[in-house]
Design a protein around this motif. Sequence first.
Motif, PDB file in Angstrom:
ATOM      1  N   SER A  55      30.572   8.506 -32.707  1.00 16.55           N
ATOM      2  CA  SER A  55      32.001   9.226 -32.345  1.00 16.55           C
ATOM      3  C   SER A  55      32.387   9.862 -33.647  1.00 16.55           C
ATOM      4  O   SER A  55      33.033  10.810 -33.560  1.00 16.55           O
ATOM      5  N   ILE A  58      30.591  13.098 -33.589  1.00 15.30           N
ATOM      6  CA  ILE A  58      31.367  14.086 -32.669  1.00 15.30           C
ATOM      7  C   ILE A  58      32.531  14.516 -32.946  1.00 15.30           C
ATOM      8  O   ILE A  58      32.771  15.772 -32.827  1.00 15.30           O
ATOM      9  N   ILE A  59      33.355  13.638 -33.451  1.00 20.71           N
ATOM     10  CA  ILE A  59      34.765  14.208 -33.853  1.00 20.71           C
ATOM     11  C   ILE A  59      34.937  15.026 -35.085  1.00 20.71           C
ATOM     12  O   ILE A  59      35.597  16.111 -35.160  1.00 20.71           O
ATOM     13  N   TRP A  62      33.600  18.502 -34.131  1.00 16.72           N
ATOM     14  CA  TRP A  62      34.551  19.124 -33.317  1.00 16.72           C
ATOM     15  C   TRP A  62      35.821  19.570 -34.367  1.00 16.72           C
ATOM     16  O   TRP A  62      36.299  20.726 -34.233  1.00 16.72           O
ATOM     17  N   ILE A  79      38.262  23.439 -27.266  1.00 18.17           N
ATOM     18  CA  ILE A  79      36.960  23.282 -27.923  1.00 18.17           C
ATOM     19  C   ILE A  79      36.521  21.824 -27.248  1.00 18.17           C
ATOM     20  O   ILE A  79      36.953  20.770 -27.588  1.00 18.17           O
ATOM     21  N   VAL A  80      35.194  22.199 -26.592  1.00 17.48           N
ATOM     22  CA  VAL A  80      34.535  20.889 -25.903  1.00 17.48           C
ATOM     23  C   VAL A  80      33.165  20.794 -26.461  1.00 17.48           C
ATOM     24  O   VAL A  80      32.494  21.915 -26.710  1.00 17.48           O
ATOM     25  N   ILE A  81      32.547  19.481 -26.668  1.00 20.91           N
ATOM     26  CA  ILE A  81      31.194  19.178 -26.683  1.00 20.91           C
ATOM     27  C   ILE A  81      30.583  19.533 -25.607  1.00 20.91           C
ATOM     28  O   ILE A  81      30.956  19.226 -24.485  1.00 20.91           O
ATOM     29  N   PHE A  82      29.173  20.231 -25.704  1.00 23.72           N
ATOM     30  CA  PHE A  82      28.309  20.371 -24.683  1.00 23.72           C
ATOM     31  C   PHE A  82      27.216  19.583 -24.807  1.00 23.72           C
ATOM     32  O   PHE A  82      26.808  19.185 -23.542  1.00 23.72           O
TER      33      PHE A  82
ATOM     34  N   LYS B  45      42.941  17.109 -24.467  1.00 23.65           N
ATOM     35  CA  LYS B  45      43.024  18.111 -23.173  1.00 23.65           C
ATOM     36  C   LYS B  45      43.437  17.132 -22.010  1.00 23.65           C
ATOM     37  O   LYS B  45      43.403  17.511 -20.865  1.00 23.65           O
ATOM     38  N   PHE B  49      37.712  11.314 -23.976  1.00 23.78           N
ATOM     39  CA  PHE B  49      37.056  11.658 -25.527  1.00 23.78           C
ATOM     40  C   PHE B  49      35.649  11.571 -25.534  1.00 23.78           C
ATOM     41  O   PHE B  49      34.825  10.481 -24.995  1.00 23.78           O
ATOM     42  N   GLY B  50      34.908  12.691 -25.869  1.00 22.70           N
ATOM     43  CA  GLY B  50      33.513  12.754 -26.055  1.00 22.70           C
ATOM     44  C   GLY B  50      32.854  11.512 -26.731  1.00 22.70           C
ATOM     45  O   GLY B  50      31.660  10.819 -26.548  1.00 22.70           O
ATOM     46  N   GLY B  51      33.621  11.178 -27.932  1.00 22.58           N
ATOM     47  CA  GLY B  51      33.119   9.949 -28.874  1.00 22.58           C
ATOM     48  C   GLY B  51      33.068   8.696 -28.003  1.00 22.58           C
ATOM     49  O   GLY B  51      32.134   7.915 -27.890  1.00 22.58           O
ATOM     50  N   SER B  52      34.235   8.639 -26.949  1.00 21.63           N
ATOM     51  CA  SER B  52      34.227   7.243 -26.244  1.00 21.63           C
ATOM     52  C   SER B  52      33.327   7.557 -25.163  1.00 21.63           C
ATOM     53  O   SER B  52      32.514   6.251 -24.992  1.00 21.63           O
ATOM     54  N   SER B  55      29.996   6.442 -26.923  1.00 23.92           N
ATOM     55  CA  SER B  55      29.932   4.961 -27.226  1.00 23.92           C
ATOM     56  C   SER B  55      29.749   4.146 -25.979  1.00 23.92           C
ATOM     57  O   SER B  55      28.832   3.317 -26.055  1.00 23.92           O
ATOM     58  N   LYS B  87      24.145  15.069 -22.765  1.00 24.03           N
ATOM     59  CA  LYS B  87      24.822  16.255 -22.204  1.00 24.03           C
ATOM     60  C   LYS B  87      26.101  15.885 -21.577  1.00 24.03           C
ATOM     61  O   LYS B  87      26.421  15.043 -20.771  1.00 24.03           O
ATOM     62  N   PHE B  88      27.043  16.684 -21.939  1.00 22.34           N
ATOM     63  CA  PHE B  88      28.449  16.445 -21.327  1.00 22.34           C
ATOM     64  C   PHE B  88      28.384  17.677 -20.214  1.00 22.34           C
ATOM     65  O   PHE B  88      28.708  18.872 -20.942  1.00 22.34           O
TER      66      PHE B  88
END
Lengths: 147, 147
Positions: A55, A58-59, A62, A79-82, B45, B49-52, B55, B87-88
């Motif tokens: 996390s 990732i953040i 970001w 802005i999003v992670i891919f 957004k 959350f990508g980190g969550s 996780s 992959k997201f």
Amino acid sequence: MVIEEIQNKIHTQIPMTKLMKLELKDLNETQLITTAPLDINVNDKGTAFGGSLNSITIISSWCMAYYLSKKFNLENPSIVIFKNETKFIRPVTKDIICHTLIPNEEEQNTLLSKINTKNSASIKIHSQIIENDKVCVDFYGVYVIKT
Amino acid sequence: MVIEEIQNKIHTQIPMTKLMKLELKDLNETQLITTAPLDINVNDKGTAFGGSLNSITIISSWCMAYYLSKKFNLENPSIVIFKNETKFIRPVTKDIICHTLIPNEEEQNTLLSKINTKNSASIKIHSQIIENDKVCVDFYGVYVIKT
């Protein structure tokens, strides 16, 4: 100061970053330094929880993409992670310190050029969690920026 | 019931899993289902959350490795994540539901055989976060189990 603004944004809009006590500590010419305490991010072995470590990378990456968007004066970028690849090389036994590298000039120019022509671009960002000068976590994340 | 025991273990020993309200919902013949609410795990957004998300996949796959260790009657195994690829694919817009596949019989037999001969083995575990029958997050993690 830009890192205070970004920290305020994520603490307000992404509750988990506040719960894990993530802090943006410094942004210099080469990198962004972020931290989080071990105690709240600990696992069953008394070292840092892998989910917290991922996390934080990732953040932090970001935040780097967000910082570049601000530097380029992009208005309301999304802005999003891919995707990401993360290696957990050794355990983290103290408070977590994450180093996120600023992409080099060429990478930044490519990003800005693509955004200007296509309103969308991706960039790979590199974060490492380091303890006692040794890399514990090595992270590469690809982020998509849209305007 | 084994999933209650595992949930109790992680909530007690890994505080972030409790803060993100991760729950082990079901373990059937093919998979472990874990969940977490969107509200606490939301991003800027209004999606997860990508980190969550990472996780949840990391700890769900860890729980699968822990479950296999219990099934094999390993005493005090140490289970750590070694690396992952995530992959997201699309945003998660509702409460998060994660599906972690039970490794097949051959993979389980290889794992047990290596542990019995070397006291250490790795296994790749697959977790997916799915919403409306579509994969939003696709995660592969490699975990090392030592006895």
